[in-house]
Design an enzyme around this catalytic site. Structure first.
Site, short mmCIF file in Angstrom:
data_model
loop_
_atom_site.label_atom_id
_atom_site.label_comp_id
_atom_site.label_asym_id
_atom_site.label_seq_id
_atom_site.Cartn_x
_atom_site.Cartn_y
_atom_site.Cartn_z
N ASP A 33 7.62 39.24 60.37
CA ASP A 33 7.70 39.91 59.07
C ASP A 33 8.03 41.39 59.30
OD1 ASP A 33 7.00 41.03 56.35
OD2 ASP A 33 6.22 39.01 56.05
N ALA A 120 11.64 28.20 41.07
CA ALA A 120 11.97 27.69 39.73
C ALA A 120 12.93 28.63 39.00
CB ALA A 120 10.70 27.53 38.93
N CYS A 121 13.09 29.85 39.53
CA CYS A 121 14.03 30.80 38.90
C CYS A 121 15.48 30.33 39.03
CB CYS A 121 13.88 32.19 39.50
SG CYS A 121 12.40 33.02 38.95
N TYR A 150 18.18 36.87 41.49
CA TYR A 150 17.20 36.25 42.40
C TYR A 150 17.36 34.73 42.37
CZ TYR A 150 12.46 34.67 43.78
OH TYR A 150 11.38 34.03 44.35
N ASN A 179 5.63 29.88 40.27
CA ASN A 179 4.64 30.97 40.16
C ASN A 179 3.32 30.67 40.88
OD1 ASN A 179 3.31 33.35 39.35
ND2 ASN A 179 4.55 33.40 37.49
N GLU A 192 3.82 42.62 41.54
CA GLU A 192 2.82 41.60 41.22
C GLU A 192 3.29 40.72 40.07
OE1 GLU A 192 2.62 44.78 40.73
OE2 GLU A 192 1.88 45.22 38.73
N THR A 220 5.89 31.05 27.89
CA THR A 220 5.01 30.13 28.63
C THR A 220 5.39 30.06 30.12
OG1 THR A 220 6.47 28.32 28.00
CG2 THR A 220 4.44 28.61 26.70
N ARG A 284 8.61 28.02 30.82
CA ARG A 284 8.83 27.35 32.12
C ARG A 284 7.58 26.56 32.47
NH1 ARG A 284 10.81 31.25 36.32
NH2 ARG A 284 12.86 30.58 35.57
P1 NAD Z 1 5.83 37.87 49.60
O1 NAD Z 1 6.70 38.97 49.11
O2 NAD Z 1 4.35 38.09 49.63
O3 NAD Z 1 6.28 37.42 51.06
C1 NAD Z 1 7.60 37.53 51.51
C2 NAD Z 1 7.55 38.26 52.84
O4 NAD Z 1 8.90 38.37 53.36
C3 NAD Z 1 7.02 39.69 52.72
O5 NAD Z 1 5.86 39.86 53.52
C4 NAD Z 1 8.17 40.56 53.21
O6 NAD Z 1 7.76 41.69 53.95
C5 NAD Z 1 8.94 39.58 54.07
N1 NAD Z 1 10.31 40.04 54.26
C6 NAD Z 1 11.17 40.48 53.30
N2 NAD Z 1 12.31 40.88 53.87
C7 NAD Z 1 12.18 40.68 55.20
C8 NAD Z 1 13.03 40.93 56.30
N3 NAD Z 1 14.25 41.46 56.14
N4 NAD Z 1 12.58 40.62 57.54
C9 NAD Z 1 11.34 40.11 57.72
N5 NAD Z 1 10.49 39.85 56.70
C10 NAD Z 1 10.92 40.15 55.45
O7 NAD Z 1 6.18 36.58 48.73
P2 NAD Z 1 5.46 35.18 48.60
O8 NAD Z 1 4.86 35.12 47.25
O9 NAD Z 1 4.62 34.92 49.78
O10 NAD Z 1 6.73 34.21 48.60
C11 NAD Z 1 7.16 33.54 49.76
C12 NAD Z 1 8.46 32.81 49.45
O11 NAD Z 1 8.28 31.91 48.35
C13 NAD Z 1 9.62 33.73 49.06
O12 NAD Z 1 10.81 33.20 49.58
C14 NAD Z 1 9.65 33.63 47.55
O13 NAD Z 1 10.91 33.92 47.01
C15 NAD Z 1 9.26 32.19 47.35
N6 NAD Z 1 8.68 31.97 46.03
C16 NAD Z 1 7.46 32.52 45.73
C17 NAD Z 1 6.93 32.32 44.45
C18 NAD Z 1 5.62 32.92 44.07
O14 NAD Z 1 5.22 32.77 42.91
N7 NAD Z 1 4.90 33.59 44.98
C19 NAD Z 1 7.62 31.56 43.52
C20 NAD Z 1 8.85 31.03 43.86
C21 NAD Z 1 9.37 31.22 45.12
N1 GDD Z 2 4.32 40.58 36.26
C1 GDD Z 2 3.86 40.75 35.01
N2 GDD Z 2 3.03 41.79 34.75
N3 GDD Z 2 4.27 39.90 34.04
C2 GDD Z 2 3.78 40.09 32.79
C3 GDD Z 2 2.90 41.14 32.47
C4 GDD Z 2 2.52 42.04 33.48
O1 GDD Z 2 1.76 42.99 33.29
N4 GDD Z 2 2.62 41.06 31.15
C5 GDD Z 2 3.28 40.00 30.68
N5 GDD Z 2 4.01 39.41 31.66
C6 GDD Z 2 4.92 38.28 31.48
C7 GDD Z 2 6.33 38.55 31.97
O2 GDD Z 2 7.02 39.33 31.03
C8 GDD Z 2 6.86 37.12 32.06
O3 GDD Z 2 7.37 36.71 30.81
C9 GDD Z 2 5.62 36.32 32.42
O4 GDD Z 2 4.49 37.17 32.22
C10 GDD Z 2 5.59 35.83 33.86
O5 GDD Z 2 5.87 36.94 34.68
P1 GDD Z 2 5.76 36.87 36.28
O6 GDD Z 2 4.55 36.12 36.65
O7 GDD Z 2 5.87 38.27 36.79
O8 GDD Z 2 7.09 36.15 36.72
P2 GDD Z 2 7.88 34.81 36.32
O9 GDD Z 2 6.97 33.66 36.04
O10 GDD Z 2 8.84 35.11 35.23
O11 GDD Z 2 8.64 34.54 37.69
C11 GDD Z 2 7.82 34.34 38.82
O12 GDD Z 2 7.79 33.00 39.19
C12 GDD Z 2 8.96 32.52 39.79
C13 GDD Z 2 8.79 31.06 40.08
O13 GDD Z 2 8.37 30.35 38.97
C14 GDD Z 2 8.26 35.28 39.93
O14 GDD Z 2 7.24 35.38 40.91
C15 GDD Z 2 9.47 34.80 40.63
O15 GDD Z 2 9.69 35.62 41.79
C16 GDD Z 2 9.23 33.36 41.03
O16 GDD Z 2 10.34 32.87 41.73
#
Ligand code: NAD
Ligand code: GDD
Length: 322
Positions: A33, A120-121, A150, A179, A192, A220, A284
């Site tokens: 990382d 899911a994005c 993304y 998520n 976050e 949702t 979603r």
């Molecule tokens: P996260 O941001 O906590 O972890 C991703 C890690 O990748 C980070 O620690 C970051 O430092 C590292 N990274 C980024 N660029 C890098 C680089 N150039 N070289 C080395 N390391 C690098 O995210 P997460 O929530 O743990 O997500 C993990 C994976 O799951 C990601 O691919 C994310 O897109 C995918 N994902 C997560 C969610 C979610 O809700 N958390 C949803 C859908 C998909």
């Molecule tokens: N982050 C955040 N912070 N979202 C908020 C807030 C706040 O204070 N208040 C309301 N929301 C609403 C956002 O506007 C959005 O409509 C919803 O909550 C969900 O936001 P997130 O949890 O930030 O992201 P997401 O569900 O749209 O997308 C996430 O999930 C994907 C997979 O399902 C992200 O983490 C993506 O990176 C991920 O791939």
């Protein structure tokens, strides 16, 4: 022989939990990382701080035939990061470069099993306009129309992994996470996601106070606790099914309901104020029909249980700061 695993993105939220799980199973684990996890000590046997956009670093990290490779590294965040448009070029360039490098190095080392974390994005915006009836069945992905860059990068990279399966006999596995939340995840700073943001806002608020929630609060989502995400990830990697398949919860809630659940856990009297903000899709929810059919498994933990653990953890993190 002790089994070996490589976790790319091991300093991140899901990667950190995955390392723990693999260590519990007796694996020798290498993590890589840009940084260590801010919240928890790594349990990896070997942790390399390095940039996976650099091909030479990737080749040196993938210096043996790992039994399992998990590719979780990405430039990512919640709605406040991926839907503002300000980071689009970085998100696409950084994540695509990581995926191109990691996959090709695995192929050259004759590694077969590589897990890829899509999102899911990648689902089309036009199927997520109705907050009560979003369609996120795996076969609804095309014609493609993700609402964020993304999501487009995730879709491209899914196709990349599956192309290596077809052309080079690899056995990559692709999941579409919905998520994921829980302890040791990002809870402030702008990346976050909603569950952590709600926990932080509620923990900070005074009894009788107000918290701000972006949008009208009627959009949702469903949220999956990280332990079940890790379980599904490992099950998929070790299965015969390449995916792509949803790993998510089917317990869909409005964002205001999410906030109300956290408020309820706090025991405080708090009012929600809906304000403009980055929103993403209108609705979603995970569709777990395919994962049940292929893996005979789906997550079961109720949202409230995961929120309780996460709220306690974020409250404790906040206390450490004062
Ligand atoms: P996260 O941001 O906590 O972890 C991703 C890690 O990748 C980070 O620690 C970051 O430092 C590292 N990274 C980024 N660029 C890098 C680089 N150039 N070289 C080395 N390391 C690098 O995210 P997460 O929530 O743990 O997500 C993990 C994976 O799951 C990601 O691919 C994310 O897109 C995918 N994902 C997560 C969610 C979610 O809700 N958390 C949803 C859908 C998909
Ligand atoms: N982050 C955040 N912070 N979202 C908020 C807030 C706040 O204070 N208040 C309301 N929301 C609403 C956002 O506007 C959005 O409509 C919803 O909550 C969900 O936001 P997130 O949890 O930030 O992201 P997401 O569900 O749209 O997308 C996430 O999930 C994907 C997979 O399902 C992200 O983490 C993506 O990176 C991920 O791939």
């Amino acid at each position: 022989m002790q089994k070996t695993a490589l976790v790319c993105g091991a300093g991140g939220f899901i990667g950190g939990h995955l390392v723990k799980r693999l260590k519990d199973e007796g694996f020798w684990v290498r993590g890589v990382d840009l940084k260590f996890n801010e919240h928890a000590e790594t349990r990896a046997d070997d942790f390399i701080i390095g940039d996976l956009r650099e091909q030479s670093l990737v080749r040196s990290v993938i210096d043996r035939r790992f039994d399992e490779v998990y590719q979780l590294a990405a430039d990512m965040g919640g709605a406040g990061y991926i839907f503002t448009g300000e980071h689009d070029a970085d998100i696409m360039h950084n994540s695509a470069t990581i995926n191109l490098n990691v996959l090709d190095a695995c192929h050259k080392r004759n590694i077969k099993r590589v897990f890829y974390s899509s999102s899911a994005c990648m689902y089309p915006e036009h199927n997520q306009l109705d907050p009560d009836n979003p369609n996120c069945a795996e076969d609804s992905a095309y014609p493609a129309n993700p609402d964020s860059e993304y999501g487009w990068e995730k879709l491209f990279s899914e196709r990349l992994y599956l192309a290596y399966n077809r052309n080079y006999g690899m056995e990559c596995r692709v999941a579409r996470y919905h998520n994921i939340f829980g302890p040791d995840g990002t809870w402030d700073g702008g990346k976050e996601k909603a569950p952590a943001a709600m926990c932080r806002k509620v923990a900070v608020a005074e009894d009788g106070g107000v918290i701000e929630v972006w949008g009208d609060g009627q959009q949702t989502r469903s949220f999956l606790i990280v332990d079940e995400c890790v379980e599904g990830t490992i099950k998929l990697l070790r299965s015969d099914f390449e995916g792509p398949v949803n790993i998510g919860s089917e317990e869909m809630v409005t964002i205001n309901k999410l906030a109300e659940m956290v408020i309820g856990l706090s025991g405080k009297d708090i009012t929600i104020k809906n304000i403009p903000g980055p929103l993403g899709v209108r609705g979603r929810n995970s569709d777990n029909t395919l994962i049940k059919e292929k893996l005979d498994w789906a997550p079961t933990e109720p949202l409230i249980a995961g929120l309780e653990t996460t709220y306690k953890w974020i409250s404790a993190e906040l206390k450490k700061r004062v």
